[in-house]
Write a protein that holds these residues in place. Structure first.
Motif, PDB file in Angstrom:
ATOM      1  N   GLN A  51       0.836  -1.200   0.000  1.00 12.70           N
ATOM      2  CA  GLN A  51       0.000   0.000   0.000  1.00 12.70           C
ATOM      3  C   GLN A  51       0.872   1.251   0.000  1.00 12.70           C
ATOM      4  N   SER A  52       1.932   1.237   0.815  1.00 10.27           N
ATOM      5  CA  SER A  52       2.842   2.378   0.842  1.00 10.27           C
ATOM      6  C   SER A  52       3.528   2.555  -0.500  1.00 10.27           C
ATOM      7  N   LEU A  53       3.946   1.442  -1.107  1.00 10.53           N
ATOM      8  CA  LEU A  53       4.598   1.521  -2.413  1.00 10.53           C
ATOM      9  C   LEU A  53       3.638   2.074  -3.456  1.00 10.53           C
ATOM     10  N   ALA A  54       2.391   1.609  -3.445  1.00 15.11           N
ATOM     11  CA  ALA A  54       1.405   2.121  -4.400  1.00 15.11           C
ATOM     12  C   ALA A  54       1.185   3.616  -4.203  1.00 15.11           C
ATOM     13  N   MET A  55       1.118   4.044  -2.948  1.00 11.83           N
ATOM     14  CA  MET A  55       0.909   5.464  -2.669  1.00 11.83           C
ATOM     15  C   MET A  55       2.075   6.305  -3.180  1.00 11.83           C
ATOM     16  N   LEU A  56       3.291   5.824  -2.941  1.00 10.42           N
ATOM     17  CA  LEU A  56       4.466   6.573  -3.387  1.00 10.42           C
ATOM     18  C   LEU A  56       4.542   6.643  -4.904  1.00 10.42           C
ATOM     19  N   LEU A  57       4.229   5.537  -5.567  1.00  9.10           N
ATOM     20  CA  LEU A  57       4.284   5.540  -7.028  1.00  9.10           C
ATOM     21  C   LEU A  57       3.241   6.488  -7.617  1.00  9.10           C
ATOM     22  N   LEU A  58       2.061   6.490  -7.051  1.00  6.27           N
ATOM     23  CA  LEU A  58       1.018   7.393  -7.552  1.00  6.27           C
ATOM     24  C   LEU A  58       1.404   8.845  -7.306  1.00  6.27           C
ATOM     25  N   ARG A  59       2.056   9.070  -6.167  1.00 12.74           N
ATOM     26  CA  ARG A  59       2.485  10.440  -5.875  1.00 12.74           C
ATOM     27  C   ARG A  59       3.601  10.872  -6.824  1.00 12.74           C
ATOM     28  N   ARG A  60       4.435   9.905  -7.222  1.00 19.08           N
ATOM     29  CA  ARG A  60       5.556  10.238  -8.115  1.00 19.08           C
ATOM     30  C   ARG A  60       5.092  10.430  -9.548  1.00 19.08           C
ATOM     31  N   LEU A  61       3.919   9.865  -9.869  1.00 17.85           N
ATOM     32  CA  LEU A  61       3.401   9.952 -11.239  1.00 17.85           C
ATOM     33  C   LEU A  61       2.028  10.621 -11.202  1.00 17.85           C
ATOM     34  N   PRO A  62       2.015  11.928 -10.966  1.00 11.41           N
ATOM     35  CA  PRO A  62       0.714  12.598 -10.825  1.00 11.41           C
ATOM     36  C   PRO A  62      -0.106  12.636 -12.106  1.00 11.41           C
ATOM     37  N   HIS A  63       0.552  12.555 -13.256  1.00 12.53           N
ATOM     38  CA  HIS A  63      -0.163  12.631 -14.531  1.00 12.53           C
ATOM     39  C   HIS A  63      -0.197  11.237 -15.149  1.00 12.53           C
ATOM     40  N   LEU A  64      -1.159  10.471 -14.715  1.00  9.75           N
ATOM     41  CA  LEU A  64      -1.246   9.093 -15.170  1.00  9.75           C
ATOM     42  C   LEU A  64      -1.853   9.014 -16.567  1.00  9.75           C
ATOM     43  N   THR A  65      -1.235   8.212 -17.398  1.00  7.80           N
ATOM     44  CA  THR A  65      -1.795   7.876 -18.706  1.00  7.80           C
ATOM     45  C   THR A  65      -2.355   6.460 -18.616  1.00  7.80           C
ATOM     46  N   PRO A  66      -3.201   6.065 -19.553  1.00  8.46           N
ATOM     47  CA  PRO A  66      -3.692   4.685 -19.521  1.00  8.46           C
ATOM     48  C   PRO A  66      -2.567   3.659 -19.530  1.00  8.46           C
ATOM     49  N   GLU A  67      -1.492   3.938 -20.276  1.00  5.99           N
ATOM     50  CA  GLU A  67      -0.386   2.988 -20.315  1.00  5.99           C
ATOM     51  C   GLU A  67       0.272   2.852 -18.952  1.00  5.99           C
ATOM     52  N   LEU A  68       0.473   3.992 -18.275  1.00  2.54           N
ATOM     53  CA  LEU A  68       1.087   3.941 -16.948  1.00  2.54           C
ATOM     54  C   LEU A  68       0.178   3.228 -15.957  1.00  2.54           C
ATOM     55  N   PHE A  69      -1.123   3.461 -16.061  1.00  5.26           N
ATOM     56  CA  PHE A  69      -2.046   2.819 -15.131  1.00  5.26           C
ATOM     57  C   PHE A  69      -2.015   1.307 -15.323  1.00  5.26           C
ATOM     58  N   VAL A  70      -1.950   0.866 -16.553  1.00  4.32           N
ATOM     59  CA  VAL A  70      -1.868  -0.576 -16.801  1.00  4.32           C
ATOM     60  C   VAL A  70      -0.575  -1.134 -16.208  1.00  4.32           C
ATOM     61  N   SER A  71       0.517  -0.379 -16.303  1.00  5.92           N
ATOM     62  CA  SER A  71       1.765  -0.817 -15.681  1.00  5.92           C
ATOM     63  C   SER A  71       1.632  -0.872 -14.162  1.00  5.92           C
ATOM     64  N   LEU A  72       0.790   0.003 -13.634  1.00  2.00           N
ATOM     65  CA  LEU A  72       0.546   0.036 -12.195  1.00  2.00           C
ATOM     66  C   LEU A  72      -0.495  -0.988 -11.754  1.00  2.00           C
ATOM     67  N   SER A  73      -1.061  -1.742 -12.678  1.00  2.00           N
ATOM     68  CA  SER A  73      -2.255  -2.522 -12.372  1.00  2.00           C
ATOM     69  C   SER A  73      -2.045  -3.520 -11.242  1.00  2.00           C
ATOM     70  N   GLN A  74      -0.815  -4.014 -11.065  1.00  2.00           N
ATOM     71  CA  GLN A  74      -0.577  -4.952  -9.985  1.00  2.00           C
ATOM     72  C   GLN A  74      -0.729  -4.299  -8.617  1.00  2.00           C
ATOM     73  N   PHE A  75      -0.696  -2.984  -8.589  1.00  2.00           N
ATOM     74  CA  PHE A  75      -0.852  -2.262  -7.327  1.00  2.00           C
ATOM     75  C   PHE A  75      -2.293  -1.824  -7.087  1.00  2.00           C
ATOM     76  N   ILE A  76      -3.194  -2.140  -8.000  1.00  2.00           N
ATOM     77  CA  ILE A  76      -4.589  -1.733  -7.827  1.00  2.00           C
ATOM     78  C   ILE A  76      -5.168  -2.248  -6.506  1.00  2.00           C
ATOM     79  N   PRO A  77      -4.948  -3.520  -6.134  1.00  2.00           N
ATOM     80  CA  PRO A  77      -5.519  -3.983  -4.859  1.00  2.00           C
ATOM     81  C   PRO A  77      -4.957  -3.280  -3.633  1.00  2.00           C
TER      82      PRO A  77
END
Length: 1258
Positions: A221-247
């Motif tokens: 959860q902390s890692l997901a929060m930090l990654l989202l904070r580091r990537l404030p402008h999410l694109t669909p491609e980035l979100f798919v790369s982040l998909s493992q952190f969705i839960p």
């Protein structure tokens, strides 16, 4: 390598087990000349690298193109020279090094790795992994990961190794949050994106199985929060790369996602892939964000293709939005609805839409409904010509719902279904068809089973589950099976579902099969066994090797202690859920002799929660923190004494740093005392908030004071401007903590923000005061408005929240809306909540009180006479089930037709809200049906339930009580008078031809509440050893024994044949004996040390007689009580306390926070909630109208202030009593100053307020 801190000098002095430092292993993978010896690298890196630089030309010849790309080695040389202190050497080489670094920097860094030999990147990663596994210093590993992160990510991209990725992710997650966040910020956006791409392509399955500062899922959860904070402008491609952190995304992070992002097909596909691992709060956050996507439009316009894509999110749409789904949309999704878990209102909406469309869909429309048919009312089912053939499609769906446990057991549909099956000729029912009926069996009674053939019974038994039979049915079937056949080990499986019917006659027959099948047979039935049945199994299987493992956590300490060595293998089962007192005993037997460190504590698995307070206090700081982390990563809760010990140690030791707080994790943080919770940093508080949102059950296990402190801290961490209204987004972030906000905070909630969140609020535990305030907000014009303007849809959306509204508002609801079907829906909503896990933890107050209640107001149109001269209706069984039994008067229940009464007898006998006169009315009807009590058999006694408590002594003496099985049915019931208890116990002893001394473990446990029916002289005759084995069962009850009887029981437990003198008892024994500890002598209770006092259960505290309580517990002891213990102190006990004791008790309930008086000095009253000290005032004047800025809150809460018959305000605030409430009515009796009830203002009598306070506690 470009990190500003030089690492070479730090790394090289330490060597790996092979004698080579980390840099040596890395250089061994480079294409260097074989003539170069790196042995001198560790002792003197600067000299070695200078020598290496002199041979660059030779290296150039041996590895084409190597020298132009030697940037990394040159930087190492530059840093090493700076560390070496050889100023002359540094100056001599400085010019050449600078030129070489500049030239090599002109080329692409990543191309350097292309010149390494094959598989070099994988080798480097393996070397790094070995180093990380070997290096014991966390700080050294964190520095390495910070400095070499860019290089390692390049290597990962080249190696594409999932194993290496797992190693590095685990190590990254062990870094402090600040270090990891700084590394991400320094890495650059492109590097972070590459990291995400590698995670995604490596197929790494992140399931929270990593060791990290906050361990497991919290780390991700902390890692997901930090990654989202580091990537404030999410694109669909980035979100798919982040998909493992969705839960692992926090609700607050989801709420910040761009709404347009969620309209993308690839994003929605990723959401659907991971939806099974999302908790409801996350799904609701995604659904709300989805509604804000500008391109999607309103819900009724969503196309079917899009609806199928977002299918997992549909049940989590705000309820008003879900109800906007059109019949065309509902019909178009077809069978997809069968995959979703719908709520009551959602299911009714979908089922009604499908049913209405199915009228023109052909002769077999029921196939389309499937399980959704279970949401329809009996009227809707009858309108569609269903409930006529048990083999029909809809009927089969209803039977499947009943078998799955999703159809309300005591609902009208279940009653109608049972009636349909009773009308079917059993001769035409095949064994296979009968299996489909098993979910309705509890409704059919024992008589139905008696009508089945032998072939039908034999086919039915192996397919039953324990929950699909009443105890009376299980007893009948088990007796039938045992006496009909000689049960062999191979046939044991068919008896397993029947174990809840276990009795003395069948016990011996099932022992051998039980020992052969073990927990596979016993496990599913174990939660349904009575205390006496469990005790009889423990007694019968007393050999250590005879106890199945699922029975071990239920062993009394007296059976566990001598078997500890024989159970050695089970002791090390990390997953065995030992009870807290068992863990404490086993710690003394096993863990106390081990070396005192957090490493040895962790090796004990679940037994670590038995650690003694002394052992914890003796640990140094590092081991203490390690032990805390080990304790709070266990799935089991800590014993009360150890939990309090942890709190005291945290307060005593140096303040924990922010890094340490994060490392210990949110479970630990939530256990901190309220005053420390208030001081948590915002970032740490948000960690707790995320945990509470994901695991609300952990929040509900806390005392009320702590929950309120957490709610205040969570709201503070959001840093909202003062006076800001709380919008819906804030409520979403607070999650379950909304239910524990303070009154001032709730008053700032935007009323309109509640409407889209009515479904969420129905699944939230609400503090009583919060619930009342929310009810007022819902009635505002900005929300629902006044009740006369409501529609049927309004009531459907409110669900159980309707019971939060003021009574006058309920009276104003249009009568035509409160049909029997609608009332049943509202009650079903409340019943669903109370039966849910969170609802059980929330412990809602009883829905029927002595005064008017919301339920009674809603029931009035159905149960009351039509007019002043009208006759009250006589209820049918269907009416009882549509409402609830206690809503009908004793006269109405007594007038029920006998067949209707029989159909509802099981429900009437189990209703805890029926008053004595109602119970007597029903019992009178039953006695007319069955005859006198002499004819009552044990199975009939089971069916009567609470009705038995209304039998008079002569009737009780005629009951058939031949063994502990029949006795246990009565012993489980509370509410007996002393005379009734004596009659039952004497009847049992007479029929068994036994004395008190003959009572063993099963008989003592079977007595239960009836134990107090034994006279004092006979209690002295009990076997102390047997009583000590029964202690955990009897100690869990609130017995109604006299003080003398309680002292005799305690004397048995302190004898040498039981636990020995109480002054040597450990906390595990106090927890084991529970309420029986209330009978310990005054001198023993007053001499308890803190660890013993903390182990007293709240029920034991409440069981101490009031005069005795005031004598044995002084201010010092009362101040050390836990909040739960202090809250258990009864009003009667409080009235006997002195002022110093009352202040100490208030401080304990507030977890050490000193009460503040109106001048702000410690020791006053104004800030202490009145309900902490006395029960709410019974005055009829509304409290809300009595408020005044100058009036102390504790007086306002008791109804003091201007009202009818009161004098006008005098001075700063009203000083009179409401005419409807005397002083003795609101407060404990005490003398009043003077003859009049008018009180002087403070200016004339400055001691008046203090007098009132002291008067309230005489």
């Amino acid at each position: 390598m470009g990190h500003p801190r030089p690492l070479v000098g730090l790394r090289c002095p330490g060597t790996l087990p092979q004698g080579r430092c980390l840099l040596q292993q890395l250089l061994a993978l480079l294409p260097l000349s074989p003539r170069l010896d790196a042995a001198d690298l560790c002792p003197d890196p600067a000299a070695y690298l200078l020598g290496l630089a002199s041979q660059l030309l030779q290296c150039q010849e041996e590895a084409l193109g190597w020298a132009p790309h030697v940037n990394y080695l040159l930087r190492l040389l530059d840093r090493s020279l700076a560390l070496s202190g050889r100023e002359e050497a540094g100056q001599a080489a400085g010019e050449q090094l600078s030129e070489a670094i500049l030239l090599s920097s002109l080329l692409d860094n990543t191309s350097f790795w292309a010149l390494l030999r094959a598989n070099a990147s994988a080798g480097i990663l393996r070397a790094v992994g070995r180093y990380l596994g070997w290096e014991p210093r966390a700080s050294a590993k964190w520095e390495l990961l910070s400095c070499f992160s860019a290089v390692l990510w390049d290597l990962l991209q080249d190696s594409k190794g999932a194993l290496a990725m797992e190693i590095l992710v685990q190590e990254y997650l062990q870094m402090p949050e600040e270090s990891f966040e700084g590394m991400l910020l320094a890495a650059g956006t492109e590097a972070v994106q590459r990291f995400l791409t590698l995670l995604h392509h490596a197929g790494l399955r992140l399931r929270g199985e990593v060791l990290s500062p906050v361990s497991g899922e919290e780390a991700l959860q902390s890692l997901a929060m930090l990654l989202l904070r580091r990537l404030p402008h999410l694109t669909p491609e980035l979100f798919v790369s982040l998909s493992q952190f969705i839960p692992f995304m926090a609700v607050s992070d989801i709420a910040r996602l761009p709404p347009a992002l969620l309209a993308n097909e690839s994003v929605l596909a990723a959401l659907r892939t991971h939806s099974a691992r999302l908790v409801p709060g996350q799904k609701a956050a995604f659904a709300r964000r989805l509604l804000q996507a500008p391109s999607l439009g309103a819900v009724p316009t969503w196309p079917l293709g899009f609806l199928r894509t977002v299918l997992p999110l549909l049940p989590h749409l705000p309820l008003p939005c879900f109800l906007q789904l059109t019949p065309q949309q509902v019909w178009g999704l077809g069978d997809a609805w069968q995959l979703l878990h719908l709520g009551l209102v959602q299911g009714r909406h979908v089922a009604s839409s499908l049913a209405n469309w199915s009228r023109a869909a052909g002769p077999e429309p029921g196939h389309r409904l499937g399980a959704l048919a279970c949401f329809l009312s009996p009227e809707e089912l009858q309108d569609l010509a269903w409930l006529r053939d048990p083999r029909g499609a809809v009927e089969q769906s209803l039977l499947a719902c009943a078998a799955a446990g999703t159809l309300r057991q005591h609902g009208r549909v279940m009653l109608a279904l049972a009636g349909l099956l009773r009308s079917t000729s059993l001769a035409t029912v095949s064994p296979g068809e009968l299996l489909a009926w098993r979910g309705v069996l509890p409704e059919m009674g024992v008589g139905f089973l008696e009508c089945l053939s032998v072939a039908q019974l034999k086919a039915l038994l192996p397919r039953l589950r324990p929950t699909q039979l009443t105890r009376a049915q299980a007893s009948f079937l088990l007796t039938w099976a045992v006496w009909r056949d000689n049960v062999s080990v191979g046939e044991a499986a068919r008896l397993c579902p029947l174990l809840p019917g276990l009795g003395p006659a069948s016990l011996a027959a099932v022992l051998a099969p039980l020992q052969a099948q073990g927990c596979a047979c016993l496990g599913p039935a174990l939660p349904l066994l009575s205390a006496a049945q469990t005790a009889s199994l423990l007694q019968a299987l007393q050999r250590p090797d005879g106890w199945p493992r699922c029975l071990l956590p239920l062993l009394p300490l007296q059976l566990l202690r001598p078997s500890a060595q024989a159970l050695w293998g089970a002791l090390w089962d990390r997953n065995l859920p030992w009870s807290p007192q068992q863990a404490q005993l086993l710690w003394r037997e096993v863990g106390a002799g081990t070396n005192r460190s957090h490493h040895t504590a962790g090796a004990l698995g679940s037994l670590v929660v038995g650690m003694s307070c002394t052992a914890l206090q003796e640990l140094g700081r590092e081991d203490f923190l390690g032990a805390l982390r080990t304790l709070y990563t266990q799935p089991r809760s800590l014993p009360a004494s150890l939990r309090r010990c942890v709190q005291e140690e945290v307060l005593r030791r140096p303040v924990l740093s922010r890094e340490e707080l994060v490392w210990l994790g949110p479970r630990f943080l939530m256990e901190l005392p309220a005053k420390l919770v208030e001081m948590l940093p915002d970032a740490v508080m948000r960690l707790v908030l995320d945990h509470a949102t994901r695991q609300p059950r952990s929040l509900l296990a806390l005392p009320a004071t702590r929950r309120a402190a957490l709610a205040r801290g969570a709201l503070r961490s959001l840093r909202l401007p003062a006076g800001t209204e709380l919008a819906g987004e804030v409520l979403d972030q607070l999650g379950p903590l909304v239910g524990f906000l303070g009154q001032e905070s709730v008053a700032h909630i935007q009323p309109e923000s509640l409407l889209p969140r009515l479904g969420d609020l129905q699944d939230t535990c609400l503090d009583v005061e919060v619930a009342a305030q929310l009810g007022q907000l819902l009635l505002s014009e900005r929300a629902l408005g006044p009740p006369p303007s409501w529609s049927l849809l309004t009531l459907q959306q409110l669900g159980r929240l309707i019971f939060l509204l003021p009574l006058e508002s309920l009276h104003a609801i249009p009568g035509d809306l409160l049909s029997r079907d609608m009332v049943e829906q509202l009650l079903q909503s409340q019943w669903d909540w109370e039966q849910s896990e969170l609802g059980r933890l929330c412990h809602p107050p009883g829905t029927l009180s002595e005064g008017p209640s919301p339920l009674a107001v809603l029931m009035a149109p159905l149960v009351a006479a039509a007019g002043p001269r009208g006759q009250a209706p006589v209820p049918s069984c269907a009416d009882i089930r549509a409402t609830f039994p206690a809503a009908w008067s004793a006269a109405q229940l007594a007038a029920m037709a006998p067949p209707q009464l029989e159909d509802c007898l099981g429900l009437l006998g189990q209703d805890p809200m029926l008053r004595p006169n109602q119970l007597r009315a029903v019992l009178g009807q039953v006695q007319q049906l069955w005859g006198s009590s002499r004819a009552l058999e044990p199975t009939q006694t089971l069916l009567l339930g609470r009705l038995v408590t209304q039998l008079v002594e002569p009737e009780l003496q005629e009951l058939l009580l031949p063994d502990w099985g029949a006795l246990s049915v009565l012993g489980e019931l509370d509410g007996w008078s002393p005379e009734q208890m004596r009659a039952v116990v004497s009847t049992f002893l007479r029929q068994c031809e036994a004395s008190a001394r003959d009572l063993g473990l099963p008989e003592l446990v079977a007595l239960g509440h009836l134990l107090c029916g034994l006279p004092v002289a006979e209690l002295w005759g009990l076997d102390s050893w047997e009583l000590s084995k029964a202690a955990p069962f009897l100690g869990s009850l609130s017995l109604r024994c006299t003080e003398q009887q309680a002292e005799v029981l305690a004397a048995h437990l302190t004898s040498s044949a039981a636990f020995g003198p109480a002054d040597i008892w450990g906390p595990e024994i106090f927890a084991e004996v529970g309420t029986l500890a209330a009978g310990l002598p005054d001198i023993v209770l007053s001499a308890l040390v803190p660890e013993q006092l903390w182990a007293l259960t709240p029920r034991a505290i409440a069981a101490v007689p009031a005069p005795k309580f005031a004598v044995v517990f002084g201010p010092a002891q009362l101040r050390t009580l836990s909040s739960a213990q202090a809250a258990a102190v009864t009003l009667g006990q409080r009235q006997w306390l002195g002022s110093a004791q009352r202040r100490a008790l208030a401080s304990a309930q507030c977890e050490g926070e000193a009460a503040q008086d109106s001048q702000g000095e410690s020791g006053g009253v104004a800030s202490v909630p009145w309900q902490l000290l006395v029960t709410p005032c019974p005055c009829s004047a509304p409290r809300a109208q009595h408020g005044h800025p100058g009036m102390p809150g504790w007086l306002q809460s008791c109804g003091f202030g201007p009202g009818a018959g009161c004098a006008a305000p005098w001075g700063g605030w009203p000083h009179c009593l409401p005419s409807s409430c005397s002083l003795s009515g609101c407060l404990p009796p005490c003398p009043c100053p003077g003859e009049t009830s008018l009180l002087l203002p403070p200016a004339l009598n400055p001691d008046m307020e203090q007098w009132l306070w002291e008067c309230a506690h005489v």
